[in-house]
Write a protein that holds these residues in place. Structure first.
Motif, PDB file in Angstrom:
ATOM      1  N   SER A  60      45.117  33.876  47.711  1.00 29.74           N
ATOM      2  CA  SER A  60      44.864  33.696  46.281  1.00 29.74           C
ATOM      3  C   SER A  60      43.548  32.948  46.061  1.00 29.74           C
ATOM      4  CB  SER A  60      46.011  32.940  45.622  1.00 29.74           C
ATOM      5  OG  SER A  60      46.143  31.656  46.188  1.00 29.74           O
ATOM      6  N   ARG A  61      43.250  32.009  46.982  1.00 25.77           N
ATOM      7  CA  ARG A  61      41.991  31.278  46.820  1.00 25.77           C
ATOM      8  C   ARG A  61      40.806  32.203  47.099  1.00 25.77           C
ATOM      9  NH1 ARG A  61      41.247  26.213  50.300  1.00 25.77           N
ATOM     10  NH2 ARG A  61      43.336  25.815  49.528  1.00 25.77           N
ATOM     11  N   ALA A 108      40.827  35.323  46.607  1.00 28.06           N
ATOM     12  CA  ALA A 108      40.733  36.203  45.436  1.00 28.06           C
ATOM     13  C   ALA A 108      39.949  35.525  44.323  1.00 28.06           C
ATOM     14  CB  ALA A 108      42.138  36.566  44.950  1.00 28.06           C
ATOM     15  N   LYS A 109      40.237  34.256  44.115  1.00 28.39           N
ATOM     16  CA  LYS A 109      39.575  33.552  43.021  1.00 28.39           C
ATOM     17  C   LYS A 109      38.082  33.388  43.294  1.00 28.39           C
ATOM     18  CE  LYS A 109      40.212  29.719  39.885  1.00 28.39           C
ATOM     19  NZ  LYS A 109      40.878  28.441  39.638  1.00 28.39           N
ATOM     20  N   ARG A 140      36.239  35.296  45.157  1.00 31.78           N
ATOM     21  CA  ARG A 140      35.600  36.612  45.024  1.00 31.78           C
ATOM     22  C   ARG A 140      35.401  36.960  43.554  1.00 31.78           C
ATOM     23  NH1 ARG A 140      39.149  40.787  47.382  1.00 31.78           N
ATOM     24  NH2 ARG A 140      37.421  42.176  46.966  1.00 31.78           N
ATOM     25  N   LEU A 141      36.427  36.642  42.773  1.00 37.03           N
ATOM     26  CA  LEU A 141      36.338  36.935  41.342  1.00 37.03           C
ATOM     27  C   LEU A 141      35.191  36.183  40.689  1.00 37.03           C
ATOM     28  CD1 LEU A 141      39.802  36.953  39.616  1.00 37.03           C
ATOM     29  CD2 LEU A 141      37.856  38.406  39.074  1.00 37.03           C
ATOM     30  N   LYS A 142      35.096  34.898  41.037  1.00 40.24           N
ATOM     31  CA  LYS A 142      34.042  34.083  40.428  1.00 40.24           C
ATOM     32  C   LYS A 142      32.677  34.662  40.728  1.00 40.24           C
ATOM     33  CE  LYS A 142      36.002  29.473  40.017  1.00 40.24           C
ATOM     34  NZ  LYS A 142      36.145  28.187  40.711  1.00 40.24           N
ATOM     35  N   VAL A 170      31.919  37.754  41.685  1.00 42.67           N
ATOM     36  CA  VAL A 170      31.677  39.087  41.146  1.00 42.67           C
ATOM     37  C   VAL A 170      31.442  39.029  39.629  1.00 42.67           C
ATOM     38  CG1 VAL A 170      34.038  39.884  40.650  1.00 42.67           C
ATOM     39  CG2 VAL A 170      32.343  41.498  41.441  1.00 42.67           C
ATOM     40  N   LEU A 171      32.143  38.115  38.962  1.00 43.16           N
ATOM     41  CA  LEU A 171      31.944  38.010  37.515  1.00 43.16           C
ATOM     42  C   LEU A 171      30.588  37.413  37.207  1.00 43.16           C
ATOM     43  CD1 LEU A 171      35.389  36.999  36.071  1.00 43.16           C
ATOM     44  CD2 LEU A 171      34.206  39.175  35.992  1.00 43.16           C
ATOM     45  N   ASP A 195      28.309  40.114  37.492  1.00 41.34           N
ATOM     46  CA  ASP A 195      28.457  40.985  36.317  1.00 41.34           C
ATOM     47  C   ASP A 195      27.704  40.401  35.123  1.00 41.34           C
ATOM     48  OD1 ASP A 195      30.124  42.587  37.791  1.00 41.34           O
ATOM     49  OD2 ASP A 195      31.964  42.108  36.699  1.00 41.34           O
ATOM     50  N   HIS A 196      27.887  39.105  34.921  1.00 37.88           N
ATOM     51  CA  HIS A 196      27.301  38.477  33.732  1.00 37.88           C
ATOM     52  C   HIS A 196      25.793  38.357  33.826  1.00 37.88           C
ATOM     53  CE1 HIS A 196      31.402  36.400  32.808  1.00 37.88           C
ATOM     54  NE2 HIS A 196      31.439  37.708  32.699  1.00 37.88           N
ATOM     55  N   GLN A 199      30.824  29.716  32.982  1.00 39.35           N
ATOM     56  CA  GLN A 199      30.644  30.487  31.754  1.00 39.35           C
ATOM     57  C   GLN A 199      30.780  29.545  30.566  1.00 39.35           C
ATOM     58  OE1 GLN A 199      29.972  33.827  31.827  1.00 39.35           O
ATOM     59  NE2 GLN A 199      29.583  33.710  29.646  1.00 39.35           N
ATOM     60  N   VAL A 211      42.376  40.716  41.382  1.00 37.54           N
ATOM     61  CA  VAL A 211      40.922  40.585  41.218  1.00 37.54           C
ATOM     62  C   VAL A 211      40.371  41.671  40.288  1.00 37.54           C
ATOM     63  CG1 VAL A 211      38.698  40.561  42.403  1.00 37.54           C
ATOM     64  CG2 VAL A 211      40.682  39.491  43.467  1.00 37.54           C
ATOM     65  N   GLY A 225      50.708  30.957  47.703  1.00 37.40           N
ATOM     66  CA  GLY A 225      49.254  31.148  47.724  1.00 37.40           C
ATOM     67  C   GLY A 225      48.850  32.585  47.977  1.00 37.40           C
ATOM     68  N   MET A 264      49.178  35.001  45.556  1.00 36.96           N
ATOM     69  CA  MET A 264      48.852  35.671  44.300  1.00 36.96           C
ATOM     70  C   MET A 264      48.141  34.678  43.395  1.00 36.96           C
ATOM     71  SD  MET A 264      51.414  37.479  41.527  1.00 36.96           S
ATOM     72  CE  MET A 264      51.436  39.197  42.015  1.00 36.96           C
ATOM     73  N   LEU A 265      47.173  35.175  42.626  1.00 36.94           N
ATOM     74  CA  LEU A 265      46.502  34.328  41.647  1.00 36.94           C
ATOM     75  C   LEU A 265      47.540  33.779  40.677  1.00 36.94           C
ATOM     76  CD1 LEU A 265      43.476  36.672  40.754  1.00 36.94           C
ATOM     77  CD2 LEU A 265      43.318  34.489  41.970  1.00 36.94           C
ATOM     78  N   ILE A 309      39.236  31.807  34.608  1.00 36.72           N
ATOM     79  CA  ILE A 309      38.162  32.783  34.565  1.00 36.72           C
ATOM     80  C   ILE A 309      38.016  33.406  33.190  1.00 36.72           C
ATOM     81  CG2 ILE A 309      37.482  35.028  35.527  1.00 36.72           C
ATOM     82  CD1 ILE A 309      38.162  33.779  38.210  1.00 36.72           C
TER      83      ILE A 309
END
Ligand code: ATP
Ligand code: MG
Lengths: 140, 279
Positions: free
Chosen positions: A15-16, A18-19, A21-23, A25-26, A29-30, A66, B165, B199, B201-202, B210
């Motif tokens: 999950s960490r 994932a977070k 990666r999300l940060k 990638v966003l 994107d931005h 953001q 994600v 841990g 899943m988000l 986000i």
């Protein structure tokens, strides 16, 4: 490196990962910048700063946040020592005068205020003033 | 606070000011995250609270809302029939006999999203707002014409996002496209509390760190949802179902009857698992 290995072998909670990666990638994107361009930006930022002061490279951290419609960039760069100096030796800070502040303010209009410190140090020098003022907004 | 009923008053012929309904689009960007399920269940729960509700399927070409509601056998006409003047609005609306305050306006299955005129669709939503307390619009996946049409007449949006994600990234994109003039709120769907604890899943906080949206509610990933969809019986109608209660709680938050912070689904205990299952 250890972080990388931990991640590779699944020691970090996914999950960490994932977070993170999300940060990233966003952010790209931005900013419409590829993730590796952002990494290059961070690298250059640290490199420029370490030309002037000695930094704790292992603990440097750049984050992006953001804020409403804008992305803000925040750098946390621990400074180990001030012994490093730019090529032309700076003049002691005592020589600052109000008279020299005019060109500096003009320069900060097209960048953010952060480079002011460096610019001040450089100001009392005779020649490089215009170039420095022009180039200074870049590292921010 | 965020969920206060925002209603603008519009003078109607005969100058009796009438309270206009709220048009809420349920959207996500990414496909398959639960927009249709959310629309069906919130519509059902709102109507069960006594509000007049119309559900509009804006997923032209891939209509599903009628199936999830179990109303597919009674659909005779669809949105495009109304827009093209083939039938009147009243002829096209299907009444849900279980919750008579609920109506469905189905999408055309054999047409394309490009066949729908954005301005005409927006006007249709406006007309519905004059007649119903709530107009819920089931948005198609993607950000193309179907999305543009679906959001055109909506002054509010519910963004449905799963803790993944790709879903969060697409939700972020959609939030940008929804603009600043709409009230936008978040529903996190298909949360699996046990995975979050491990841990794997988000968490809801991770997602909202986000997206930064007001949280309207959280729906667990639950077999009840799948079973109820099989049957065409929205789970919000099942008084014994926990997810059903989550939908009902969101409905109360939408109407302003409940202002407490949304509850995050918790892990089921062993005994709960033993006795709570349905098939
Ligand atoms: N909370 C949930 N728990 C379990 N399954 C769910 C849940 N929410 C949705 N689903 C299932 O996920 C699938 C997709 O849901 P749904 O059709 O509502 O998504 P959608 O966003 O409307 O998809 P599309 O983008 O194709 O329109 C369905 O099979 C549905 O039963
Ligand atoms: Mg759908």
């Amino acid at each position: 490196m250890i972080e990388f290995l931990n991640r590779l072998f699944g020691r970090e909670p996914s999950s960490r990962t994932a977070k993170e990666r999300l940060k990233l990638v966003l952010l790209s994107d931005h900013l419409s910048l590829a993730p590796d361009v952002i990494e290059a930006l961070k690298h250059d930022l640290f490199e420029v700063i370490s030309r002037y002061v000695e930094i704790d490279a292992a603990n440097c951290d750049v984050t992006f946040e953001q804020r409403e419609k804008q992305v803000a960039m925040m750098a946390n760069i621990p400074i180990l020592g001030m012994q490093k100096r730019p090529a032309p030796p700076p003049v002691p800070p005592a020589s600052h005068t109000n008279g020299s502040s005019k060109p500096a303010r003009k320069a900060s209009a097209n960048g953010s205020g952060t480079p002011r410190r460096r610019r001040r140090k450089a100001q009392p020098q005779s020649m490089p003033q215009p170039q420095l003022a022009q180039g200074s907004p870049q590292p921010t | 606070m965020i969920n206060q009923v925002v209603q603008d008053e519009v003078p109607v012929a005969g100058d009796v000011p009438r309270v206009r309904g709220r048009a809420i689009v349920v959207t996500s960007g990414k496909g398959g995250v639960g927009k249709t399920t959310t629309t069906a269940n919130l519509g059902t729960a709102l109507a069960a609270l006594g509000a007049s509700v119309v559900l509009v399927d804006a997923d032209v070409g891939l209509r599903n809302l009628d199936i999830v509601l179990g109303l597919e056998a009674r659909v005779r006409h669809h949105v495009l029939d109304v827009l093209e003047g083939v039938v009147t609005l009243d002829e096209a609306l299907v009444t849900d006999k279980r919750v008579p305050k609920l109506r469905l306006l189905a999408a055309a299955q054999t047409r394309e999203k490009d066949d729908v005129d954005t301005a005409a669709f927006r006007d249709l939503i406006g007309t519905l707002r004059d007649r119903f307390d709530y107009v819920l619009i089931d948005c198609p996946a993607g950000i193309e014409k179907g999305f543009v049409n679906a959001i055109a007449g909506a002054d509010e949006a519910i963004v449905v996002c799963t803790p993944e994600v790709a879903a969060v990234r697409d939700a972020d994109r959609v939030v940008g496209l929804l603009g600043d003039d709409r009230k936008v709120e978040l529903i996190v769907n298909r949360l699996r509390p046990a995975l979050v604890r491990k841990g794997k899943m988000l968490s809801v906080d991770d997602v909202n760190d986000i997206l930064h949206l007001p949280l309207l509610g959280v729906i667990a990933d639950a077999p009840d949802v799948i079973v109820s969809t099989n049957r065409g019986q929205p789970v919000a109608l099942d008084p014994a179902s926990e997810v059903g209660e989550s939908y009902r709680a969101i409905a109360r938050r939408i109407t302003g009857q409940d202002s407490a912070a949304p509850e995050i689904p918790r892990e089921k205990t062993f005994l709960g698992k033993l006795f709570g299952g349905r098939s």
